[in-house]
Scaffold this motif. Structure first.
Motif, PDB file in Angstrom:
ATOM      1  N   VAL A   1       0.821  -1.203   0.000  1.00 30.19           N
ATOM      2  CA  VAL A   1       0.000   0.000   0.000  1.00 30.19           C
ATOM      3  C   VAL A   1       0.864   1.266   0.000  1.00 30.19           C
ATOM      4  O   VAL A   1       0.378   2.361   0.249  1.00 30.19           O
TER       5      VAL A   1
ATOM      6  N   VAL B   1       3.212   4.318  -1.431  1.00 33.93           N
ATOM      7  CA  VAL B   1       3.314   5.147  -2.631  1.00 33.93           C
ATOM      8  C   VAL B   1       4.640   4.905  -3.359  1.00 33.93           C
ATOM      9  O   VAL B   1       4.762   5.181  -4.540  1.00 33.93           O
TER      10      VAL B   1
ATOM     11  N   ARG C   1       3.288   2.289  16.679  1.00 39.32           N
ATOM     12  CA  ARG C   1       2.265   3.222  16.174  1.00 39.32           C
ATOM     13  C   ARG C   1       2.916   4.568  15.972  1.00 39.32           C
ATOM     14  O   ARG C   1       3.237   5.262  16.925  1.00 39.32           O
TER      15      ARG C   1
ATOM     16  N   VAL D   1       1.941  10.214  10.955  1.00 33.08           N
ATOM     17  CA  VAL D   1       2.280  10.688   9.618  1.00 33.08           C
ATOM     18  C   VAL D   1       2.142  12.208   9.682  1.00 33.08           C
ATOM     19  O   VAL D   1       1.113  12.708  10.104  1.00 33.08           O
TER      20      VAL D   1
ATOM     21  N   VAL E   1       1.418  15.335   7.875  1.00 32.98           N
ATOM     22  CA  VAL E   1       0.905  15.827   6.590  1.00 32.98           C
ATOM     23  C   VAL E   1       0.754  17.347   6.612  1.00 32.98           C
ATOM     24  O   VAL E   1       0.042  17.921   5.800  1.00 32.98           O
ATOM     25  N   SER E   2       1.445  17.988   7.568  1.00 33.61           N
ATOM     26  CA  SER E   2       1.215  19.419   7.754  1.00 33.61           C
ATOM     27  C   SER E   2       1.859  20.293   6.670  1.00 33.61           C
ATOM     28  O   SER E   2       1.478  21.434   6.483  1.00 33.61           O
TER      29      SER E   2
ATOM     30  N   VAL F   1       4.947  15.007   2.475  1.00 29.77           N
ATOM     31  CA  VAL F   1       4.469  14.214   3.604  1.00 29.77           C
ATOM     32  C   VAL F   1       5.642  13.464   4.227  1.00 29.77           C
ATOM     33  O   VAL F   1       6.511  12.973   3.505  1.00 29.77           O
TER      34      VAL F   1
ATOM     35  N   ASP G   1       6.195  10.215   6.525  1.00 29.66           N
ATOM     36  CA  ASP G   1       5.573   9.059   7.170  1.00 29.66           C
ATOM     37  C   ASP G   1       6.643   8.321   7.970  1.00 29.66           C
ATOM     38  O   ASP G   1       7.480   7.616   7.407  1.00 29.66           O
TER      39      ASP G   1
ATOM     40  N   ARG H   1       7.766   4.582   7.610  1.00 26.59           N
ATOM     41  CA  ARG H   1       8.617   4.074   6.532  1.00 26.59           C
ATOM     42  C   ARG H   1      10.041   4.611   6.610  1.00 26.59           C
ATOM     43  O   ARG H   1      10.836   4.408   5.711  1.00 26.59           O
TER      44      ARG H   1
ATOM     45  N   GLU I   1       6.065  13.250  -2.054  1.00 24.32           N
ATOM     46  CA  GLU I   1       5.244  14.377  -2.488  1.00 24.32           C
ATOM     47  C   GLU I   1       3.786  14.091  -2.145  1.00 24.32           C
ATOM     48  O   GLU I   1       3.330  12.958  -2.265  1.00 24.32           O
ATOM     49  N   LYS I   2       3.095  15.113  -1.758  1.00 28.15           N
ATOM     50  CA  LYS I   2       1.683  14.975  -1.398  1.00 28.15           C
ATOM     51  C   LYS I   2       0.856  14.612  -2.630  1.00 28.15           C
ATOM     52  O   LYS I   2       1.135  15.086  -3.727  1.00 28.15           O
TER      53      LYS I   2
ATOM     54  N   ARG J   1       0.473  11.746  -4.114  1.00 33.92           N
ATOM     55  CA  ARG J   1       0.871  10.584  -4.916  1.00 33.92           C
ATOM     56  C   ARG J   1       0.109   9.361  -4.440  1.00 33.92           C
ATOM     57  O   ARG J   1       0.134   9.058  -3.252  1.00 33.92           O
TER      58      ARG J   1
END
Ligand code: SF4
Ligand code: FES
Lengths: 236, 472
Positions: free
Chosen positions: A103, A105, A132, A135, A137-138, A143, A145, A148, A210-211, A213
């Motif tokens: 899953v 990108v 846990r 991510v 995303v601000s 992004v 994460d 990863r 990149e956001k 994707r």
């Protein structure tokens, strides 16, 4: 003028320049050594341990990307022991966070995944850690994460050494180490980030992307950074 | 009270179990269909960027990944507030048609054909796809060919059969190749011929199953399915219509975003799968069915010529509202024809090769709902995001969920018919599992296992000790 020296790599006599690393000399002489945190054009961090090699007379394996050559040195780039240790280092990277290729990108364009294939990693013997992790995303364009991230610190180095902004650092210790921007505030609130995207291009995995994707859509262009670094060298 | 538990012994994800409660006299008191479904979905995806949802949802419910992709990208389109390029809409529908053909073909030839061709009471060891191949090699070959055609459509478009990453929020990520279009068009006539032949064959044998038809869940329910403004069957691009048990339209052209006004979700104690119901009628009166049977009860017509001829005949045979869940099989065949005809129309539209197939946008709405008709019925994805696009909440209603109440009711009916005093009649397990399979619930166990549908019926007395255990 740096001095020319000679070393043996896998029995082959090679000429090297003093100050070069084993990795550089091996590469110049067509010997393959796997690497992950190392990137041409950036300083070496020696954090991933995938480039481990044997140096005759030294009782432990050494990272090729940070070990300078010495005159008369004899290096072995592959052996059962080396392969075993590299594989273990890779397995530990996989078990530490949540690398769910299917899953991701970056699926199909990931250096960690490629290396697993090259080294023939087909299962992980260690229990997965399944942390846990958030991510971030601000940022309007990118992004982060943490799931990863393999803490290779390429992003830290490229931002510091090439862009000169020094947005990234690693905070915490051991298993709790985390990449942070601007002394641990959301990336989108960073005042030093120039939004150049170099960190995204050098990140070997899908940690910095990149956001927008979708799965498998994120391809990186890290050669750009190597070229930039080379150009700067000639300019200086 | 005695309890009969029908329990598939293998498989993990999507694990079904049937409990039949008998009263003191050994008659059926109540039936429950239990499904263990993946829960905690929203926890799993919380904080992730919304545009990763299509890939994630396609992976966790792996049986009809393309339907999840489509419902998910529609929800993402809504979050981006974009109207995707018209060609992207057509390409998504085309992909969906490929999925419907392959999924329905699998369901019909591999899962239903053994019962239909070899008989419900034939030797279980042979009552499977292998038995069909031995006894009816031509039909089996055609079934495989038809399924393969559907898969090739998917592969041609999405380059990957199982979990295509081609469908993305805002459209699709690559236009259609002329060569792929021509290849699919070239294969269509043969696929259509197979579908028509199978239809002919099915109509020839269907009358042998009077008892099954009568007992396969014939209780009246409402139906829900997608149609366009003209009432034509739609699988990707329509809006939901509800009809009552008599076929009267109750709600038409429901906006995806309004689903919660009409669909309530009851948590039932015996299942993790929530039981959706039609809100205006309340629970459990608002029981409704989705899927092929429901779609053909809801639609005014299919809207493609060959499928409409079959649609007419089907309704002439069984009435305006077809009740028996047995006819899921019949309806599936009509839908295969419909999907093939839609493909033809879409591929012959010159704009299908248009290069503009993706709209780009960020977060423009904090909530989005996407609805698609999965092979098994309406599939709803509903996401909420924060301003940066991270998922804060997610809800999925899957086809098997909508049918949950109806499945229990159908099993109940079969059980009543096939439980005689305190004993199960011969063939009962087969029929219970056949009823469940008619709905084609998306549980790995029922879909993979064909006629080895792993069932165990356990007869328990009032205090739970085992009286009798039967396996197929
Ligand atoms: S974000 Fe990427 S480049 Fe930075 S440390 Fe993590 S893996 Fe390396
Ligand atoms: S490449 Fe040398 S330690 Fe990572």
């Amino acid at each position: 003028m740096s001095q020319q020296i000679s070393v043996r790599i896998d029995g082959q006599l090679c000429t090297a320049t003093e100050g070069q690393t084993i990795f550089q000399v091996a590469q110049a002489n067509g010997r393959y050594i796997p690497s992950l945190c190392h990137m041409e054009g950036l300083s070496s961090a020696g954090s991933c341990r995938l480039c481990l090699v044997e140096v005759q007379g030294i009782g432990r394996l050494l990272p090729a990307c940070t070990t300078p050559v010495r005159s008369g040195m004899s290096v072995t780039t592959n052996s059962e022991d080396i392969a075993h240790n590299r594989l273990m280092a890779l397995e530990l990277l996989f078990s530490e966070r949540n690398h769910i290729c299917a899953v991701c990108v970056s699926n199909g364009h990931c250096e960690l995944q490629d290396l697993a294939q090259t080294l023939g990693l087909n299962h992980v013997r260690f229990p997965y850690n399944y942390p846990r992790l958030p991510v971030d995303v601000s940022h309007p364009r990118f992004v982060l994460d943490h799931n990863r991230c393999i803490l290779c610190t390429r992003c830290v180095r490229v931002c510091d050494e090439i862009e000169g902004a020094h947005v990234w650092d690693v905070a915490g210790r051991g298993i709790n180490s985390r990449l942070v921007s601007d002394l641990d505030r959301p990336w989108g609130e960073s005042q030093s980030c120039t939004s150049c995207g170099k960190c995204v291009q050098v990140c070997p995995t899908g940690a910095l992307v990149e956001k927008g994707r979708a799965v498998e859509e994120m391809t990186k262009r890290n050669a750009v950074v190597t070229q930039l670094a080379a150009k700067r060298e000639t300019h200086l | 009270m005695r309890t009969i538990v029908i329990d598939p012994v293998t498989r993990i994800e999507g694990h079904a179990k049937i409990t039949i409660h008998l009263d003191a006299d050994g008659y059926v008191a109540d039936t429950a269909f239990h499904v263990t479904q993946l829960r905690g979905f929203e926890k799993f995806t919380e904080g992730r960027p919304f545009y990763e949802m299509p890939a994630i949802t396609a992976r966790i419910c792996g049986i009809c990944p393309i339907s999840h992709l489509l419902a998910s990208v529609k929800a993402c389109d809504a979050i981006m507030s974009v109207r995707i390029p018209p060609t992207a809409t057509k390409l998504r529908e085309l992909l969906h048609c490929g999925q419907i053909v392959q999924s329905h073909a699998l369901s019909f030839f591999h899962l239903s054909a053994p019962d239909l061709l070899l008989g419900f009471d034939s030797d279980p060891a042979r009552r499977n796809v292998i038995g069909v191949i031995e006894d009816h090699p031509e039909l089996a070959k055609e079934g495989i060919a038809l399924r393969k055609f559907g898969q090739q459509v998917i592969e041609g478009l999405a380059k990957e059969r199982i979990h295509p990453s081609w469908t993305v929020p805002g459209g699709v990520n690559a236009p259609l190749d002329r060569a792929v279009r021509d290849r699919i068009l070239a294969g269509l006539p043969e696929a259509k011929a197979i579908a028509m032949r199978t239809m002919g064959f099915f109509k020839g044998v269907v009358d042998q199953f009077k008892e099954e038809i009568a007992s396969f869940g014939t209780a009246p329910t409402m139906y829900a399915g997608m149609v366009d403004e003209g009432g034509n069957l739609q699988l990707y691009n329509g809006k939901v219509r509800f009809v009552d048990a008599a076929g009267n339209i109750v709600v038409d052209q429901m906006e995806a975003a309004d689903y919660a006004r009409y669909i309530g979700e009851a948590a039932v104690p015996y299942s993790y799968l929530k039981a959706p119901y039609f809100k205006p009628l309340g629970f459990p009166e608002g029981i409704y069915r989705v899927g092929p049977l429901a779609r053909l009860n809801v639609a005014t017509r299919c809207g493609t010529p060959a499928a409409d001829v079959e649609f007419e005949e089907y309704h002439q045979r069984y009435g305006r509202v077809v009740e028996s869940s047995f006819h899921f099989h019949y309806a599936r065949l009509i839908e295969i024809i419909y999907a093939l005809e839609r493909m033809e129309t879409l591929l012959n539209d010159p704009s299908i090769l248009d290069r503009h197939v993706r709209a780009e946008a960020g977060v423009n709405a904090l909530e989005g709902v996407g609805i698609a008709e999965a092979p098994r019925g309406i599939l709803i994805h509903h996401y909420k995001v924060n301003e940066e696009g991270a998922i804060t909440w997610a809800n999925l209603i899957i086809a098997t969920g909508h049918n949950n109440l109806a499945i229990s009711r159908s099993i109940d009916q079969v059980a009543r018919h096939f439980i005689d005093g305190k004993k199960m009649k011969e063939g009962m397990i087969n029929r219970v599992s056949a009823v469940v399979r008619a709905y084609d619930p998306c549980l790995s166990c029922s879909t993979h296992a064909a006629n080895q549908f792993p069932l165990e019926i356990r007869l328990l007395d009032a205090d739970g000790s085992l009286l009798e255990s039967v396996r197929n």
